[in-house]
Design a protein around this motif. Sequence first.
Motif, PDB file in Angstrom:
ATOM      1  N   THR A   1       0.362 -11.875  -2.978  1.00  0.00           N
ATOM      2  CA  THR A   1      -0.107 -11.038  -3.648  1.00  0.00           C
ATOM      3  C   THR A   1      -1.094  -9.665  -2.458  1.00  0.00           C
ATOM      4  O   THR A   1      -1.330  -8.274  -2.749  1.00  0.00           O
ATOM      5  CB  THR A   1      -1.381 -11.358  -4.562  1.00  0.00           C
ATOM      6  N   SER A   2      -1.007 -10.684  -1.575  1.00  0.00           N
ATOM      7  CA  SER A   2      -1.743  -9.469  -0.037  1.00  0.00           C
ATOM      8  C   SER A   2      -0.774  -9.153   0.154  1.00  0.00           C
ATOM      9  O   SER A   2      -0.822  -7.425   0.898  1.00  0.00           O
ATOM     10  CB  SER A   2      -2.251 -10.686   0.672  1.00  0.00           C
ATOM     11  N   ASN A   3       0.958  -9.053  -0.097  1.00  0.00           N
ATOM     12  CA  ASN A   3       1.574  -7.795   0.793  1.00  0.00           C
ATOM     13  C   ASN A   3       2.274  -6.981  -0.301  1.00  0.00           C
ATOM     14  O   ASN A   3       2.067  -5.899   0.326  1.00  0.00           O
ATOM     15  CB  ASN A   3       3.342  -9.381   0.609  1.00  0.00           C
TER      16      ASN A   3
ATOM     17  N   ALA B   1      -0.709  -5.725  -1.954  1.00  0.00           N
ATOM     18  CA  ALA B   1      -1.402  -5.117  -1.810  1.00  0.00           C
ATOM     19  C   ALA B   1      -1.529  -4.035  -0.633  1.00  0.00           C
ATOM     20  O   ALA B   1      -1.775  -2.709  -0.580  1.00  0.00           O
ATOM     21  CB  ALA B   1      -2.886  -6.328  -1.739  1.00  0.00           C
ATOM     22  N   GLN B   2      -0.913  -4.335   0.251  1.00  0.00           N
ATOM     23  CA  GLN B   2      -0.137  -3.733   0.969  1.00  0.00           C
ATOM     24  C   GLN B   2       0.057  -1.703   1.030  1.00  0.00           C
ATOM     25  O   GLN B   2       0.084  -1.126   1.131  1.00  0.00           O
ATOM     26  CB  GLN B   2       0.482  -4.191   2.271  1.00  0.00           C
TER      27      GLN B   2
ATOM     28  N   SER C   1      -2.922  -3.471  -6.121  1.00  0.00           N
ATOM     29  CA  SER C   1      -4.529  -3.516  -6.208  1.00  0.00           C
ATOM     30  C   SER C   1      -4.764  -2.585  -6.446  1.00  0.00           C
ATOM     31  O   SER C   1      -4.790  -1.682  -6.682  1.00  0.00           O
ATOM     32  CB  SER C   1      -4.970  -5.000  -5.102  1.00  0.00           C
ATOM     33  N   THR C   2      -6.703  -3.269  -6.720  1.00  0.00           N
ATOM     34  CA  THR C   2      -7.597  -1.967  -6.728  1.00  0.00           C
ATOM     35  C   THR C   2      -8.510  -2.086  -5.274  1.00  0.00           C
ATOM     36  O   THR C   2      -9.775  -1.145  -5.692  1.00  0.00           O
ATOM     37  CB  THR C   2      -8.961  -3.425  -7.553  1.00  0.00           C
ATOM     38  N   LEU C   3      -7.789  -2.044  -3.898  1.00  0.00           N
ATOM     39  CA  LEU C   3      -8.312  -1.217  -3.135  1.00  0.00           C
ATOM     40  C   LEU C   3      -8.016  -0.247  -3.291  1.00  0.00           C
ATOM     41  O   LEU C   3      -6.782   0.685  -4.099  1.00  0.00           O
ATOM     42  CB  LEU C   3      -7.458  -2.293  -2.029  1.00  0.00           C
ATOM     43  N   SER C   4      -8.557   0.351  -2.662  1.00  0.00           N
ATOM     44  CA  SER C   4      -8.608   2.357  -2.053  1.00  0.00           C
ATOM     45  C   SER C   4      -7.105   2.215  -1.800  1.00  0.00           C
ATOM     46  O   SER C   4      -6.703   1.725  -0.654  1.00  0.00           O
ATOM     47  CB  SER C   4      -9.693   2.972  -1.734  1.00  0.00           C
ATOM     48  N   PRO C   5      -6.751   3.400  -2.024  1.00  0.00           N
ATOM     49  CA  PRO C   5      -5.374   4.332  -1.792  1.00  0.00           C
ATOM     50  C   PRO C   5      -5.896   4.083   0.310  1.00  0.00           C
ATOM     51  O   PRO C   5      -6.440   5.024  -0.015  1.00  0.00           O
ATOM     52  CB  PRO C   5      -4.349   5.023  -2.331  1.00  0.00           C
ATOM     53  N   GLY C   6      -4.527   3.742   0.891  1.00  0.00           N
ATOM     54  CA  GLY C   6      -4.801   4.003   2.406  1.00  0.00           C
ATOM     55  C   GLY C   6      -5.902   2.729   3.062  1.00  0.00           C
ATOM     56  O   GLY C   6      -5.802   2.480   4.230  1.00  0.00           O
ATOM     57  N   GLU C   7      -6.287   1.399   2.455  1.00  0.00           N
ATOM     58  CA  GLU C   7      -7.134   0.682   3.234  1.00  0.00           C
ATOM     59  C   GLU C   7      -5.537  -0.824   2.841  1.00  0.00           C
ATOM     60  O   GLU C   7      -5.460  -0.932   1.579  1.00  0.00           O
ATOM     61  CB  GLU C   7      -8.397   0.240   1.967  1.00  0.00           C
ATOM     62  N   ILE C   8      -5.528  -0.605   3.663  1.00  0.00           N
ATOM     63  CA  ILE C   8      -4.594  -1.882   3.526  1.00  0.00           C
ATOM     64  C   ILE C   8      -4.345  -2.993   4.475  1.00  0.00           C
ATOM     65  O   ILE C   8      -4.887  -3.476   5.581  1.00  0.00           O
ATOM     66  CB  ILE C   8      -3.332  -1.610   4.824  1.00  0.00           C
ATOM     67  N   PRO C   9      -4.969  -4.107   3.665  1.00  0.00           N
ATOM     68  CA  PRO C   9      -5.248  -5.545   4.410  1.00  0.00           C
ATOM     69  C   PRO C   9      -4.254  -6.118   4.291  1.00  0.00           C
ATOM     70  O   PRO C   9      -3.187  -5.852   4.371  1.00  0.00           O
ATOM     71  CB  PRO C   9      -5.971  -5.702   2.551  1.00  0.00           C
TER      72      PRO C   9
ATOM     73  N   PHE D   1      -8.348  -3.773   9.174  1.00  0.00           N
ATOM     74  CA  PHE D   1      -8.748  -2.951   7.962  1.00  0.00           C
ATOM     75  C   PHE D   1      -9.621  -2.196   8.578  1.00  0.00           C
ATOM     76  O   PHE D   1     -10.667  -2.034   8.437  1.00  0.00           O
ATOM     77  CB  PHE D   1      -9.109  -4.135   7.344  1.00  0.00           C
TER      78      PHE D   1
ATOM     79  N   VAL E   1      -3.076   7.972   4.351  1.00  0.00           N
ATOM     80  CA  VAL E   1      -1.891   6.679   4.439  1.00  0.00           C
ATOM     81  C   VAL E   1      -1.016   5.776   3.770  1.00  0.00           C
ATOM     82  O   VAL E   1      -2.270   4.905   3.580  1.00  0.00           O
ATOM     83  CB  VAL E   1      -1.941   7.227   5.783  1.00  0.00           C
TER      84      VAL E   1
END
Lengths: 309, 753
Positions: A259-261, A263-264, A268-276, B673, B717
């Motif tokens: 799931t976290s991979n 999201a990278q 996921s619901t994170l904004s584009p460019g936000e890579i956990p 992050f 990016v």
Amino acid sequence: MKRFFHHRILGLLALGIALTLTACDGNDNTTFEREYVVENYLFAGEPLTHVRLSQTAGVDEAWDFNELAVSNATVRVDLLDDQGNIEQTYSYSESRAQRGLYFPDVPEDVLPLRTYRLEIDVPDFDRLISAETLVPDTFSVITTRLDTVVFQGSEQFEVDVTRSFYPTRQNVFIFTTEALDVREELLTPLAADLYDGGDGDFTLEDFRRTSSPILNEANYTVNADGSLTIGFPWIAVAFLGPNELTANAIDQNVFNYITSNDAQGGGSTLSPGEIPNINDPIENGRGIFGSMARQMTELFILPPPDFGN
Amino acid sequence: MKNLLLLLFVCVVAVVPPAYAQQQTASISGFVTDETNGETLLLANVFIVGTTTGAATNNAGYYTLTGLEPGSFVLACTYLGFQEQRFEIMLEPGQELRLDIALVPEGVTFDEVIVTAAADLQEENKRIGVSQLSVQTVKQLPTVLEPDVFRSLQLLPGVKAASDFSSGLYIRGGSPDQTLILLDRTTVYNPSHFFGFFSTFNPDAIKDVRLFKGGYPAEYGGRLGAVVDVYNKDGNRRKTAGTASIGLLASRAMVEGPYSKGSWMVAVRRSTIDPLLNALQDTDGIPEKYYFFDVNTKVNFDASDNDKFSVAAYAGQDKLNVSPLDDFDISVLYGNRTISANWTHIFSNSLFSNFTVTASRYFSEPEFDLQGTGFERTNTVTDVSARGDFEYIPNEEHALSLGFWAGNFVMKLEDIFDGSISLDERIQSVYASAYVQETYTPNPLWEIRGGLRTSFFNEGDFLRLEPRLSLEHRPVANVRFQLGYGRYYQYLTLITGELFSAFDIWLTTDDGIRPAYGDQFVGGVKTNLGDGYNLDVELYYRTMEDLFILDPFLPDGAGVPYEDLFIVGNGDAWGTEVFLEKTRGRLNGFIGYTLGQTRRRFPNINDFEYYTPKYDRTHDLNMVVNYDLSRKWRATAVFSYGTGQAYTEPNGQYSLLDDPFGEASRNGLVSEFNGNRLDPYHRLDLGFSRFGKFFKLESELQLQVINVYGRSNDWFVFYEFEEDGAADRIVAERNTVPQIPIPLPNVSFTVRF
């Protein structure tokens, strides 16, 4: 004159602020530190598999396993009892053919619903790399309703299985399909469009094995006898003809990792460019030490009457 | 509900001074309207010349001056963009004078800057944290495709845009769901068209837009951060009139007029790119169908001088059908419907009331069919409510407001995967809130406003108290020092993707998920420098606790307990805003600058350490300049500068090669992050308007260029991985997606009749 003065103030103020901001509004930098990478999966009821040990690479350089493989590590897997004490230890030895690959000295079967602990001691690294996994319960195929189906026909392929079990949460599955006959003319329309006659970004081999996203058990029907009826979605198919289908009931480590991979990559619901960072179970390193139970069955997919028209 | 109303009236009666107390004083009250069309003017100033006694019109355009000494004096009324009106008044003891005022708009003067003694006296009613935007400004600003209220608000200090492609409002460090958006007192849940590119509010239909950036008063609630209060036009009470515009993306028309008992207004907008889509059907990826429309209507019924009724409705939706690949179909439908019925009743010169019944519905229904496997999601919000507001102004020193807002909220979220329901959540909750607010003005130099709001959300049985306090000191007539504090609760959260607002999902608190809350501290000074110049400075600090967002690492909600769908975190924000404005003359405009920071912290993200969200900007500068070149030509320039967005720049990578699920390699990135910043953002837009005649009708041709010097601002990016000659040798490729990277022209033509 007063008006002129005010206008100039307005312009100069804006220019001054903009120049000041541009001068002091720079980027930050982060530095790269090499870390150890572990990869190992346990399959309930199947023999222990090899451990892959390497290191991370800088993002602007190639990650090459042959170059980054880690040798001479001490690798072992402990079977723990309910209190967390070591019940059994399995030692691993590095492959002579391939640096960084460690195989169990004794290929013992993995026990379901038991906790295993991986420990790796790397020379010149003063911390112990470790991780634990709780293996999901095994399950088995009771019946398959059909062994031959028409692609996107009225009847979907369904299989009845006994229910796996995982403490603290419902079962979570990943379904994989492996085509046993890989030919362009057998590609489904969607896969064919992506393949684009070989002019696209994909090769035929890229379509050989496909997998579903993570799906919860609650998506499927629990029968009166306690069994589970799983319907395979057509999205999991890339080739018509013979296919091998696998249902994988995954542990929490694999769940967290995937799931976290995902999201990278933006899933996921994170904004584009936000890579956990990946949520991995490895202490003092990165990678995966996970487990699953799985069952396979075979299926033949016939083309629909209008296929290829 | 009856009990609540009774309680409110008891409160009113309890604070009403006995009649004899008012016998020796007099009062004046009435509506302030635009002489040309009868529209009420909100926040117009009415004051006694030579004194500090005055009042501003409320949201209905009504003012009240009480506790006036009998005798003769001159009463003045001012409103930005209108000529001042003065009245010789003679009041008898105990007289309650009804004086409705109609202001005439200022004519356009090109040869000289208008500077008069009256202009020096004129001032907007400026509460702390409040910004007001004229519709003319909205229409004048250069814009991509369509003039847009939210795009215009994004130019104000403290308000930020996520990107060139998003009309979402990020106000003082808050996400878009922290802003309450009201249209004619009705909540609008997804006010966007074109998947977020611009907002749903048709500028032709709008009369007034007010933004409460923070520290907002007790009459509003339900959101942690801000309020955007939009009012549609009532309709022209003098004559039938209208406008029609054609643009590159959409065309719009508005007609308004009087009837024997009031006025009406209808405004329609629809996209007009259907022929273009049809012509391009042979091109891959072109939608088979795309359209949006919105309709605004309002009917007013003036039953008497003291009773005014209105019904307003809004409907808007976007529809997209596209097949990006063979056997892959996407259908998207989303939109809003609202309706409100309003009754304004004036009990007496000192007691004003307003009652509204509203209904709002948001729906989002995306469908995907991927090779015979269907995925459908339906998210609906249905909100039916009633609210009442009372204003009681017994004398010069006291002004009491109180009210209630209660309703029924239903949220439904249903996922269907491959023909089976995989997620089915329905939350129905009664909610209620009530407030009381006292504005105490012991003398002209000081004003203290204290309020208390209580809110109740049935689902989870949450009852919360929200105190509000503000203080204003005016040592001289043109300077205001202001302080404000408020506590705010929010029972909803919006799951939104920056890329595509059509999939926005509203979710609510419930058992196990507490409402988010936050405290806001605001301070500032607002000055009128003369010559039409205003300078405002505001500082703010706010906390955000118990923020609940959908777990970004939850791929499938089927069978997951509702509270486990969320992760709960917190955050804070601080900032300093400077706003320099020139409101008059051939050259006018404003500069807004913000120095600010916001942070967030959630489990499983950045190891539960604070991080900078993408919409944080350390520096944010916007400059808007209008210049009347001649009687027929007007030029407008907008320059924006902002610190680059926070983003994640990985420094390490690795691959897993034994993936049991068929991936040749599973590639991972190692990064801090949001630890880096994209290059600073800057952009210049230019617009020219030519006013003229078109078949004897007034016309306006707008020629605009967005991003004049072709600045390629980065948007985000992302990384792709590929094999480098061998299956176990992987390279990561960095890709940058730009915002609007080239100069973009825009043309529109409007006629008025």
